[in-house]
Each structure stands twice: as C-alpha cells, then as structure tokens.
Write a protein that holds these residues in place. Structure first.
Motif: not given
Length: 194
Positions: A76-80, A85-92, A103-112, A117-121
């Motif tokens: 489900d590529p639209s599961n924000a 969660n994938y991005a945060y762990l993958l960032s390591e 970026q895609k998660a943020k695009e889907l839920s801009p107010g979350e 935090d994940t994108l900023g980190w």
C-alpha cells in the motif's frame, strides 16, 4: 472478542482488538503471535503487518520492523504511517533513500507532527540543516515529544542557531534526560561554535 472469534474464525477485527489488549497488558509475544496468525491467513492485511512492525520496534528488533514496514509500503504505497515508519528506520542505513518515503508520508498527511519529525531528521542527516529546522520546528510546535526537541536542538546547532539549540536542548532535558538522543544532542550542541 473471544466469543466473536469463536463464532467466526475469519473475523479479523476481533483478532486486532485482542492484539490491542495484549499490547496494553504488555504481552508483546502474544500480540506478535496473534498478528502472525492473521498474516498467515491473509498476507494482504496491511494493518496487521504495520502493527507487527510496531511491536518489533518495541521489542528492539529493528531489522524485522524494517522488513515489516517495507512490506506495508510495497502492498500500500499510500499508507502514510507505513511510509513514515519505514523512512525513519531506513534513515539509519540509507538517508537519501529514506528521504523519498518521508516526503511521501508528509505529502499524504501534511499536518502530522510525527511525519514532520521524521522528514526533518532525515534532512538533518543529509546535512540540509535549514530545511531540517523548518520541519523539526513544525513537529516540536505540535507536541512535547522530547525526541523531537532533541532533534530540533541538533538541527539548530548545525544551522548556526546555537542559542535556540541550547534552549531546545534544555526543554528536552526537562522532559526526559535519559533518552539516547539526549547524549547525542548534548555533544552536538556543546561542540557547536558561536
């Protein structure tokens, strides 16, 4: 829920409710077994896979969690939440690759706030400090999560805003000085030059 499950063994909502009760009771192994049973009956149940990844994180099994979240995103590529969660762990392992998922998660839920935090980190890890500060400020403004404040303190320090970095660090330390991010933030803010 047990009665509902007995009446209809394929009633996944009962299993998910029982899983939530297991987690609330601290029975993570029971919750994991229940989710694995759901997935063995139906591999396409992304909510069960997502929850399994969250349990793996809680248990400290980052590798298994990363794989669970990868499968959620593939199904489900639209599961924000899965993307985040994938991005945060993958960032390591690969911040540049993780960036597109964040970026895609943020695009889907801009107010979350969590997604900010994940994108900023990830932007921080890529050395894009002013952009990181903007996202991390969004996250920190929406809650009192100490990890977000530590992330923001480090981004401020790297962006040359040392006083703001110190203030964010102090606010985070008041909330929880025992997080792993505390030591890292103290080192980075302490090493920053005026």
């Amino acid at each position: 829920f047990d009665a509902a499950k007995a009446a209809d063994p394929r009633f996944v909502r009962a299993d998910l409710s029982l899983t939530q009760l297991d987690v609330a009771d601290g029975k993570l192994d029971d919750a994991k077994r229940r989710l694995e049973a759901i997935l063995s009956a139906d591999h396409s149940t992304t909510i069960a896979r997502l929850w399994l990844g969250n349990i793996e994180i809680t248990k400290g099994n980052q590798k298994a969690a990363l794989e669970d979240f990868r499968q959620v995103v593939a199904a489900d590529p639209s599961n924000a939440q899965g993307l985040n969660n994938y991005a945060y762990l993958l960032s390591e392992l690969n911040p540049r690759e993780a960036l597109k998922y964040a970026q895609k998660a943020k695009e889907l839920s801009p107010g979350e706030a969590t997604y900010s935090d994940t994108l900023g980190w990830i932007l921080y890890r890529e050395g894009l400090y002013p952009m990181a500060v903007a996202e991390l400020e969004r996250a920190a403004s929406k809650g009192s999560n100490p990890t977000w404040k530590y992330h923001l303190a480090m981004a401020y320090a790297k962006a040359g805003e040392l006083e703001r970095g110190r203030a964010s660090l102090q606010a985070a330390l008041k909330l929880n000085p025992r997080l792993p991010e505390a030591k890292m933030a103290q080192e980075i803010v302490g090493a920053a030059k005026r």
